[in-house]
Design a protein around this motif. Structure first.
Motif, PDB file in Angstrom:
ATOM      1  N   ASP A   1      27.829 -54.724 -84.265  1.00  0.00           N
ATOM      2  CA  ASP A   1      27.426 -55.432 -83.198  1.00  0.00           C
ATOM      3  C   ASP A   1      27.246 -56.881 -83.361  1.00  0.00           C
ATOM      4  OD1 ASP A   1      27.258 -52.855 -82.079  1.00  0.00           O
ATOM      5  OD2 ASP A   1      24.956 -52.511 -82.300  1.00  0.00           O
ATOM      6  N   GLU A   2      26.770 -57.226 -84.560  1.00  0.00           N
ATOM      7  CA  GLU A   2      26.467 -58.871 -84.738  1.00  0.00           C
ATOM      8  C   GLU A   2      28.135 -59.323 -84.496  1.00  0.00           C
ATOM      9  OE1 GLU A   2      22.413 -59.331 -86.986  1.00  0.00           O
ATOM     10  OE2 GLU A   2      24.030 -58.759 -88.181  1.00  0.00           O
ATOM     11  N   ALA A   3      28.919 -58.892 -85.454  1.00  0.00           N
ATOM     12  CA  ALA A   3      30.314 -59.323 -85.690  1.00  0.00           C
ATOM     13  C   ALA A   3      30.810 -59.318 -84.381  1.00  0.00           C
ATOM     14  CB  ALA A   3      30.875 -58.433 -86.323  1.00  0.00           C
ATOM     15  N   ARG A   4      30.640 -58.299 -83.543  1.00  0.00           N
ATOM     16  CA  ARG A   4      31.333 -58.075 -82.163  1.00  0.00           C
ATOM     17  C   ARG A   4      30.881 -59.411 -81.207  1.00  0.00           C
ATOM     18  NH1 ARG A   4      29.901 -53.925 -80.821  1.00  0.00           N
ATOM     19  NH2 ARG A   4      31.473 -52.513 -81.636  1.00  0.00           N
ATOM     20  N   THR A   5      29.631 -59.635 -81.139  1.00  0.00           N
ATOM     21  CA  THR A   5      29.126 -60.614 -80.554  1.00  0.00           C
ATOM     22  C   THR A   5      29.485 -61.952 -80.876  1.00  0.00           C
ATOM     23  OG1 THR A   5      26.908 -59.336 -80.317  1.00  0.00           O
ATOM     24  CG2 THR A   5      26.902 -61.787 -79.757  1.00  0.00           C
ATOM     25  N   TYR A   6      29.713 -62.225 -82.157  1.00  0.00           N
ATOM     26  CA  TYR A   6      30.144 -63.539 -82.692  1.00  0.00           C
ATOM     27  C   TYR A   6      31.552 -63.686 -82.344  1.00  0.00           C
ATOM     28  CZ  TYR A   6      31.588 -67.596 -85.445  1.00  0.00           C
ATOM     29  OH  TYR A   6      32.176 -68.757 -85.588  1.00  0.00           O
ATOM     30  N   TYR A   7      32.397 -62.518 -82.400  1.00  0.00           N
ATOM     31  CA  TYR A   7      33.815 -62.752 -81.920  1.00  0.00           C
ATOM     32  C   TYR A   7      34.027 -62.934 -80.512  1.00  0.00           C
ATOM     33  CZ  TYR A   7      38.823 -61.188 -81.972  1.00  0.00           C
ATOM     34  OH  TYR A   7      40.077 -61.111 -81.852  1.00  0.00           O
TER      35      TYR A   7
END
Length: 235
Positions: free
Chosen positions: A77-83
């Motif tokens: 989820d954190e990776a998705r938000t950053y991306y």
């Protein structure tokens, strides 16, 4: 995010040394499976290069390894938000900042060039007949033009194709509209256009224009037909 997962999945095929600094990563292409994996890795690299040529390979490889070992520094989820934030805001802002520096450098290094508020950076080669300058978006213009990328690659040339574009002014990209309003019939202009007044974030696949591309146009205004002169009942 599907694209990001596809990169990770394909990259996992290359973990046995593929992220080493030397060509091939020390992995011999001894079998068809090795060659296939290497070709997939090349494809991943090309896609990443198109996304962002400044991507750090070491960090990319660390992300692949961490996923496989289930010890990632970020949650999905954190990776998705950053991306999504990077692709939506940070990357376009970087592109705009680079484009601004590029166009300003052109203006400063070429005294014949001027810039408008839109970012159009131009020089008028021939003014033409100012009595026939397009003003209304409904005016019809006949234009011959050449489009090039910032590295000089030619994308389109009316001269090579032997054709002339005839179109209402309002149907053209904003940068072409603005440029043609600066010259009259028979006039010529050279103009650098930021992506915002050319083909934008989507580009133009038909012309081979990539997303957020700064472009160079050479335009010749062959003819202008004023909208008022074409109205029914006009004498």
């Amino acid at each position: 995010m599907k694209l990001l997962r596809a990169f990770i999945a394909a990259g996992s095929l290359l973990l046995a040394g593929a992220c080493a600094n030397r060509p091939g990563g020390g992995v011999p292409l001894a079998t068809g499976a090795d060659s296939l994996a290497y070709v997939i890795g090349m494809n991943v690299g090309l896609n990443l290069q198109r996304m962002d040529s400044t991507i750090r390979v070491e960090a990319l490889c660390a992300g692949i390894r961490d996923v496989l070992q289930e010890r990632t520094l970020l949650t999905m989820d954190e990776a998705r938000t950053y991306y999504l934030g990077y692709m939506t805001y940070e990357k376009p802002e970087r592109a705009r900042a680079y484009e601004e520096r590029f166009l300003e450098d052109i203006r400063r290094s070429n005294r014949s060039y001027a810039r408008t508020r839109s970012g159009l950076t131009y020089t008028v080669e021939t003014i033409g007949d100012e009595e026939f300058t397009p003003a209304s978006l409904r005016d019809t213009v006949s234009v011959r033009y050449v489009v090039r990328t910032t590295d000089g690659r030619e994308l389109y040339s009316s001269y090579e194709r032997g054709d002339t574009l005839r179109s209402p002014l309002g149907d053209l990209p904003d940068g072409m509209q603005e440029s043609l309003r600066l010259i009259g019939r028979g006039g010529r202009i050279e103009a650098w256009m930021p992506s915002s007044i050319a083909y934008g974030a989507e580009g133009d696949a038909g012309l081979g224009v990539g997303p957020n591309a700064t472009l160079f146009f050479e335009m010749e205004l062959v003819d202008v037909t004023k909208y008022a002169s074409r109205r029914p009942g006009r004498r």
